[in-house]
Design a protein around this motif. Structure first.
Motif, PDB file in Angstrom:
ATOM      1  N   PRO A  49       0.792  -1.229   0.000  1.00 20.49           N
ATOM      2  CA  PRO A  49       0.000   0.000   0.000  1.00 20.49           C
ATOM      3  C   PRO A  49       0.826   1.281   0.000  1.00 20.49           C
ATOM      4  CG  PRO A  49      -0.802  -1.520   1.681  1.00 20.49           C
ATOM      5  CD  PRO A  49       0.436  -2.113   1.104  1.00 20.49           C
ATOM      6  N   ASP A  50       1.918   1.308   0.750  1.00 23.24           N
ATOM      7  CA  ASP A  50       2.737   2.526   0.793  1.00 23.24           C
ATOM      8  C   ASP A  50       3.293   2.870  -0.580  1.00 23.24           C
ATOM      9  OD1 ASP A  50       2.250   2.802   3.502  1.00 23.24           O
ATOM     10  OD2 ASP A  50       4.140   1.858   4.102  1.00 23.24           O
ATOM     11  N   ASP A  51       3.647   1.852  -1.354  1.00 25.50           N
ATOM     12  CA  ASP A  51       4.159   2.098  -2.701  1.00 25.50           C
ATOM     13  C   ASP A  51       3.074   2.685  -3.595  1.00 25.50           C
ATOM     14  OD1 ASP A  51       6.889   0.910  -2.444  1.00 25.50           O
ATOM     15  OD2 ASP A  51       5.719  -0.895  -2.008  1.00 25.50           O
ATOM     16  N   ILE A  52       1.863   2.170  -3.476  1.00 26.33           N
ATOM     17  CA  ILE A  52       0.756   2.680  -4.283  1.00 26.33           C
ATOM     18  C   ILE A  52       0.435   4.117  -3.878  1.00 26.33           C
ATOM     19  CG2 ILE A  52      -1.678   2.405  -4.891  1.00 26.33           C
ATOM     20  CD1 ILE A  52      -1.311  -0.631  -4.280  1.00 26.33           C
ATOM     21  N   CYS A  55       2.762   6.694  -5.452  1.00 30.70           N
ATOM     22  CA  CYS A  55       2.951   6.792  -6.901  1.00 30.70           C
ATOM     23  C   CYS A  55       1.878   7.652  -7.549  1.00 30.70           C
ATOM     24  CB  CYS A  55       3.019   5.410  -7.544  1.00 30.70           C
ATOM     25  SG  CYS A  55       1.442   4.567  -7.778  1.00 30.70           S
ATOM     26  N   ASP A  56       2.184   8.082  -8.768  1.00 31.23           N
ATOM     27  CA  ASP A  56       1.248   8.881  -9.561  1.00 31.23           C
ATOM     28  C   ASP A  56       0.577   8.059 -10.647  1.00 31.23           C
ATOM     29  OD1 ASP A  56       1.753  11.639  -8.438  1.00 31.23           O
ATOM     30  OD2 ASP A  56       3.792  11.023  -8.966  1.00 31.23           O
ATOM     31  N   ALA A  57       1.127   6.885 -10.933  1.00 28.83           N
ATOM     32  CA  ALA A  57       0.561   5.945 -11.906  1.00 28.83           C
ATOM     33  C   ALA A  57       1.212   4.588 -11.649  1.00 28.83           C
ATOM     34  CB  ALA A  57       0.813   6.395 -13.341  1.00 28.83           C
ATOM     35  N   ILE A  58       0.555   3.533 -12.143  1.00 29.11           N
ATOM     36  CA  ILE A  58       1.052   2.181 -11.899  1.00 29.11           C
ATOM     37  C   ILE A  58       0.858   1.315 -13.144  1.00 29.11           C
ATOM     38  CG2 ILE A  58      -1.130   1.439 -10.870  1.00 29.11           C
ATOM     39  CD1 ILE A  58       0.494  -0.308  -8.915  1.00 29.11           C
TER      40      ILE A  58
END
Length: 156
Positions: A49-52, A55-58
């Motif tokens: 979750p912290d990575d998501i 971020c601005d896009a995945i």
């Protein structure tokens, strides 16, 4: 000075071919003409979750496993769904599937979960079907390039 955006690539890559595809996505996203995008690449079991949230896009990448996404990507979604549900609505995303068969079940599963998250798919899914072909690599590279370029230009 432009603000740096963060593109997260979360890809399950258990074989040499799938690592090649993941690397092609990354290579496209790191194209020399893209100036203001930081690219982060993680395996699904290393991302959360912290990575998501950061971020601005995945871009998601998975194999087709028994007509479904990889267990590792499903685990990533299981750990991230509720912590991200209210905070990542509208997150731009794209994905690719390395499908030995047709990828239909995998595609459906990713669409169901990302619809629940209310993420915004910004490119058609890339489904690399059947026997491995070298042109999959070019397609994956273009996926990474187009998403990163769109982020860099402020289109997404």
């Amino acid at each position: 000075m432009a603000v740096t955006k963060r593109l997260l690539i979360v890809a399950h890559a258990p074989s040499p071919n799938t690592r090649t595809l993941r690397d092609a996505v990354e290579q496209g996203a790191r194209h020399s003409d893209i100036d203001n995008v930081e690219v982060i690449v993680k395996a699904p079991l290393d991302a959360g979750p912290d990575d998501i949230l950061a971020c601005d896009a995945i871009i998601l990448g998975t194999t087709e496993n028994l007509g479904y996404m990889s267990g590792a990507l499903k685990d990533f979604f299981d750990r991230s769904y509720y912590p991200c549900l209210e905070q990542t609505q509208g997150l731009p995303f794209a994905y690719y599937i390395r499908a030995g068969h047709d990828g239909t079940g995998t595609h459906r599963a990713i669409e169901t979960i990302t619809t629940g998250l209310r993420w915004k798919r910004v490119q058609e899914p890339l489904i690399c079907r059947g026997e491995y072909r070298e042109d999959f690599e070019q397609q994956c590279q273009e996926l990474g390039l187009y998403l990163a370029a769109s982020l860099d230009a402020g289109l997404i």
